[in-house]
Design a protein around this motif. Structure first.
Motif, PDB file in Angstrom:
ATOM      1  N   PHE A 118     -10.852  28.261 -70.146  1.00 47.42           N
ATOM      2  CA  PHE A 118     -10.372  29.645 -70.167  1.00 47.42           C
ATOM      3  C   PHE A 118      -9.737  30.002 -68.824  1.00 47.42           C
ATOM      4  CE2 PHE A 118     -12.053  30.007 -74.223  1.00 47.42           C
ATOM      5  CZ  PHE A 118     -11.960  31.300 -74.728  1.00 47.42           C
ATOM      6  N   GLN A 119     -10.321  29.507 -67.739  1.00 44.44           N
ATOM      7  CA  GLN A 119      -9.726  29.732 -66.416  1.00 44.44           C
ATOM      8  C   GLN A 119      -8.324  29.138 -66.363  1.00 44.44           C
ATOM      9  OE1 GLN A 119     -11.881  28.777 -62.587  1.00 44.44           O
ATOM     10  NE2 GLN A 119     -10.288  27.222 -62.403  1.00 44.44           N
ATOM     11  N   ALA A 120      -8.178  27.918 -66.876  1.00 42.18           N
ATOM     12  CA  ALA A 120      -6.885  27.237 -66.844  1.00 42.18           C
ATOM     13  C   ALA A 120      -5.834  27.994 -67.655  1.00 42.18           C
ATOM     14  CB  ALA A 120      -7.036  25.816 -67.373  1.00 42.18           C
ATOM     15  N   ILE A 121      -6.218  28.457 -68.838  1.00 38.74           N
ATOM     16  CA  ILE A 121      -5.277  29.194 -69.684  1.00 38.74           C
ATOM     17  C   ILE A 121      -4.872  30.504 -69.009  1.00 38.74           C
ATOM     18  CG2 ILE A 121      -4.976  30.368 -71.907  1.00 38.74           C
ATOM     19  CD1 ILE A 121      -6.974  28.280 -73.069  1.00 38.74           C
ATOM     20  N   ARG A 122      -5.840  31.185 -68.410  1.00 43.69           N
ATOM     21  CA  ARG A 122      -5.561  32.451 -67.718  1.00 43.69           C
ATOM     22  C   ARG A 122      -4.585  32.247 -66.560  1.00 43.69           C
ATOM     23  NH1 ARG A 122      -9.930  33.533 -64.225  1.00 43.69           N
ATOM     24  NH2 ARG A 122      -8.452  33.217 -62.524  1.00 43.69           N
ATOM     25  N   ILE A 123      -4.816  31.194 -65.791  1.00 43.21           N
ATOM     26  CA  ILE A 123      -3.929  30.900 -64.662  1.00 43.21           C
ATOM     27  C   ILE A 123      -2.521  30.595 -65.156  1.00 43.21           C
ATOM     28  CG2 ILE A 123      -3.442  29.221 -62.836  1.00 43.21           C
ATOM     29  CD1 ILE A 123      -6.477  29.029 -62.382  1.00 43.21           C
ATOM     30  N   GLU A 124      -2.413  29.848 -66.242  1.00 41.68           N
ATOM     31  CA  GLU A 124      -1.110  29.515 -66.808  1.00 41.68           C
ATOM     32  C   GLU A 124      -0.391  30.757 -67.324  1.00 41.68           C
ATOM     33  OE1 GLU A 124       2.166  27.316 -68.365  1.00 41.68           O
ATOM     34  OE2 GLU A 124       0.700  26.922 -66.785  1.00 41.68           O
ATOM     35  N   VAL A 125      -1.103  31.601 -68.039  1.00 37.60           N
ATOM     36  CA  VAL A 125      -0.487  32.815 -68.605  1.00 37.60           C
ATOM     37  C   VAL A 125       0.049  33.717 -67.510  1.00 37.60           C
ATOM     38  CG1 VAL A 125      -0.990  34.990 -69.833  1.00 37.60           C
ATOM     39  CG2 VAL A 125      -1.816  32.802 -70.745  1.00 37.60           C
ATOM     40  N   ASN A 126      -0.714  33.888 -66.447  1.00 34.71           N
ATOM     41  CA  ASN A 126      -0.361  34.835 -65.380  1.00 34.71           C
ATOM     42  C   ASN A 126       0.335  34.189 -64.184  1.00 34.71           C
ATOM     43  OD1 ASN A 126      -1.704  37.436 -66.387  1.00 34.71           O
ATOM     44  ND2 ASN A 126      -3.364  35.948 -66.563  1.00 34.71           N
ATOM     45  N   LYS A 127       0.527  32.867 -64.245  1.00 31.04           N
ATOM     46  CA  LYS A 127       1.184  32.129 -63.144  1.00 31.04           C
ATOM     47  C   LYS A 127       0.511  32.466 -61.807  1.00 31.04           C
ATOM     48  CE  LYS A 127       4.056  30.702 -66.251  1.00 31.04           C
ATOM     49  NZ  LYS A 127       3.753  29.412 -66.917  1.00 31.04           N
ATOM     50  N   GLU A 128      -0.807  32.495 -61.810  1.00 27.97           N
ATOM     51  CA  GLU A 128      -1.575  32.987 -60.660  1.00 27.97           C
ATOM     52  C   GLU A 128      -1.369  32.163 -59.385  1.00 27.97           C
ATOM     53  OE1 GLU A 128      -5.732  33.698 -61.629  1.00 27.97           O
ATOM     54  OE2 GLU A 128      -5.153  34.262 -63.652  1.00 27.97           O
ATOM     55  N   LEU A 129      -1.388  30.851 -59.507  1.00 26.77           N
ATOM     56  CA  LEU A 129      -1.298  30.029 -58.308  1.00 26.77           C
ATOM     57  C   LEU A 129       0.121  30.002 -57.738  1.00 26.77           C
ATOM     58  CD1 LEU A 129      -3.593  26.986 -59.173  1.00 26.77           C
ATOM     59  CD2 LEU A 129      -4.175  29.119 -58.020  1.00 26.77           C
ATOM     60  N   ASP A 130       1.107  30.217 -58.595  1.00 29.03           N
ATOM     61  CA  ASP A 130       2.500  30.172 -58.151  1.00 29.03           C
ATOM     62  C   ASP A 130       2.837  31.283 -57.162  1.00 29.03           C
ATOM     63  OD1 ASP A 130       2.715  28.100 -59.933  1.00 29.03           O
ATOM     64  OD2 ASP A 130       3.841  29.218 -61.440  1.00 29.03           O
ATOM     65  N   VAL A 131       2.115  32.388 -57.225  1.00 29.64           N
ATOM     66  CA  VAL A 131       2.481  33.545 -56.408  1.00 29.64           C
ATOM     67  C   VAL A 131       1.689  33.649 -55.104  1.00 29.64           C
ATOM     68  CG1 VAL A 131       3.192  34.856 -58.444  1.00 29.64           C
ATOM     69  CG2 VAL A 131       0.857  35.108 -57.590  1.00 29.64           C
ATOM     70  N   ILE A 132       0.639  32.849 -54.950  1.00 27.79           N
ATOM     71  CA  ILE A 132      -0.242  33.025 -53.782  1.00 27.79           C
ATOM     72  C   ILE A 132       0.468  32.708 -52.471  1.00 27.79           C
ATOM     73  CG2 ILE A 132      -2.320  32.201 -52.620  1.00 27.79           C
ATOM     74  CD1 ILE A 132      -3.629  31.892 -55.367  1.00 27.79           C
ATOM     75  N   GLU A 133       1.042  31.516 -52.353  1.00 22.60           N
ATOM     76  CA  GLU A 133       1.653  31.155 -51.069  1.00 22.60           C
ATOM     77  C   GLU A 133       2.855  32.026 -50.720  1.00 22.60           C
ATOM     78  OE1 GLU A 133       3.424  27.248 -48.794  1.00 22.60           O
ATOM     79  OE2 GLU A 133       1.644  27.029 -50.058  1.00 22.60           O
ATOM     80  N   PRO A 134       3.778  32.311 -51.663  1.00 17.95           N
ATOM     81  CA  PRO A 134       4.881  33.225 -51.328  1.00 17.95           C
ATOM     82  C   PRO A 134       4.388  34.593 -50.868  1.00 17.95           C
ATOM     83  CG  PRO A 134       5.363  32.089 -53.379  1.00 17.95           C
ATOM     84  CD  PRO A 134       3.945  31.745 -53.019  1.00 17.95           C
ATOM     85  N   ALA A 135       3.326  35.088 -51.496  1.00 16.22           N
ATOM     86  CA  ALA A 135       2.782  36.401 -51.105  1.00 16.22           C
ATOM     87  C   ALA A 135       2.148  36.336 -49.719  1.00 16.22           C
ATOM     88  CB  ALA A 135       1.755  36.876 -52.132  1.00 16.22           C
ATOM     89  N   LEU A 136       1.453  35.242 -49.415  1.00 15.71           N
ATOM     90  CA  LEU A 136       0.859  35.087 -48.083  1.00 15.71           C
ATOM     91  C   LEU A 136       1.936  35.002 -47.007  1.00 15.71           C
ATOM     92  CD1 LEU A 136      -2.038  32.536 -48.758  1.00 15.71           C
ATOM     93  CD2 LEU A 136      -2.248  34.974 -48.240  1.00 15.71           C
ATOM     94  N   GLU A 137       3.031  34.315 -47.320  1.00 17.88           N
ATOM     95  CA  GLU A 137       4.144  34.223 -46.370  1.00 17.88           C
ATOM     96  C   GLU A 137       4.693  35.614 -46.045  1.00 17.88           C
ATOM     97  OE1 GLU A 137       6.966  31.625 -48.176  1.00 17.88           O
ATOM     98  OE2 GLU A 137       5.788  29.809 -47.788  1.00 17.88           O
ATOM     99  N   GLN A 138       4.851  36.423 -47.083  1.00 16.80           N
ATOM    100  CA  GLN A 138       5.369  37.776 -46.891  1.00 16.80           C
ATOM    101  C   GLN A 138       4.375  38.637 -46.113  1.00 16.80           C
ATOM    102  OE1 GLN A 138       6.970  39.446 -50.671  1.00 16.80           O
ATOM    103  NE2 GLN A 138       6.858  37.341 -51.402  1.00 16.80           N
ATOM    104  N   ALA A 139       3.107  38.539 -46.472  1.00 12.90           N
ATOM    105  CA  ALA A 139       2.077  39.358 -45.826  1.00 12.90           C
ATOM    106  C   ALA A 139       1.974  39.041 -44.335  1.00 12.90           C
ATOM    107  CB  ALA A 139       0.729  39.135 -46.506  1.00 12.90           C
TER     108      ALA A 139
END
Length: 310
Positions: free
Chosen positions: A205-226
């Motif tokens: 369920f964790q894997a499906i949730r991450i895939e649906v919301n593209k959760e890991l894809d946004v972490i590093e770009p957001a950290l770079e901006q922050a």
């Protein structure tokens, strides 16, 4: 339901941000306002900007924050657009940024959202309910190879291939309509002895949730901006809930704080070769025993903090 939500590592994360009365702070994961409420109470002469994709969470938190102060703005957006959205409001620099990654308790507890493997619901799992892709498409339309890939990559499940195979076999007869239907399929793919310590569907369920919301894809770009928007002395604090998130944050912070190999080990390193950031804590902060007793969902949480020093 919202009253049941307990913000994880609340005191530790607020303290780590080193908030001043006139600070400009960004809460990238507003949720139901637990962290933001504490921040807003601290920045009496400053300002709070808060991001969230969930309309229900925004409605609830707007009311909650309005009872504390008016010096806040809520932005309905994924935090991957952090810099763009803040720049649109004329904000170039900030004093602190908080990320509380993962799913909030109200989202988990809302049966209709489909996040829980304990509750009956149609497959959804969207954090932003206006987005088109839902968990139903992943479960019913992804190939065996793609399912196995996301189960292994995002769930780190040792039975990824077998679970993917069982799902595809089941789909040959009918679509998988509900969460509990999927749970039963997963159980058939996992040996009984591996179901004792943890629920066999948790990582899937964790894997499906991450895939649906593209959760890991946004972490590093957001950290770079922050980190790029921080004033000197400003900090970024990140709460993670599983090893995939934590590894991304840990590695990114490590990269920002490392000393150039050319000068590493010198007794007096020239200022221009020193990193622009330092780790506030070398080891991740974890929940106290008392917090874990009050909120078992905090068991996997880790807090990492970085500060701009030049």
């Amino acid at each position: 339901m919202k009253e049941k939500h307990i913000s994880v590592l609340l005191e530790e994360s607020i303290t780590s941000l080193n908030i001043k009365e006139d600070s400009t702070i960004v809460d990238c994961t507003l949720g139901y306002g637990g962290h933001s409420s504490k921040i807003l109470a601290e920045v009496k002469k400053g300002f709070l900007f808060a991001f969230d994709q969930d309309s229900e969470a925004i409605r609830h938190s707007t009311d909650r924050l309005s009872k504390i102060g008016t010096n806040f703005t809520i932005i309905k957006s994924n935090f991957v657009h952090l810099k763009e959205r803040l720049n649109e409001l004329g904000v170039e620099k900030v004093d602190g940024v908080l990320f509380d990654l993962g799913v909030s308790s109200p989202q988990l507890d809302d049966k209709e959202r489909g996040f829980s493997y304990h509750e009956y619901a149609r497959h959804d799992m969207r954090m932003d309910q206006s987005q088109k892709q839902i968990a139903y498409e992943v479960v019913n339309n992804y190939s065996k190879e793609d399912l196995a890939r996301i189960f292994l990559k995002y769930g780190e499940d040792k039975f990824s291939n077998n679970i993917a195979k069982k799902i595809v076999e089941y789909r040959e007869h009918k679509k998988i309509e509900t969460t509990l239907e999927l749970v039963e399929i997963i159980k058939t793919a996992v040996p009984m002895k591996f179901r004792i310590d943890k629920h066999p569907a948790r990582q899937i369920f964790q894997a499906i949730r991450i895939e649906v919301n593209k959760e890991l894809d946004v972490i590093e770009p957001a950290l770079e901006q922050a980190t790029s928007m921080l004033n000197i002395g400003g900090r970024v604090a990140v709460i993670t809930f599983h090893s995939l998130e934590d590894r991304l944050v840990k590695n990114y912070f490590k990269e920002l704080t490392k000393i150039d190999d050319k000068v590493r080990g010198l007794p007096n390193i020239p200022e221009e070769y020193l990193p622009d950031f330092k780790l506030v804590v070398n080891k991740a902060i974890e929940p106290s025993v008392e917090e874990l007793e009050n909120n078992p969902r905090a068991r996997s949480a880790k807090l990492r903090v970085i500060e701009r020093i030049k």
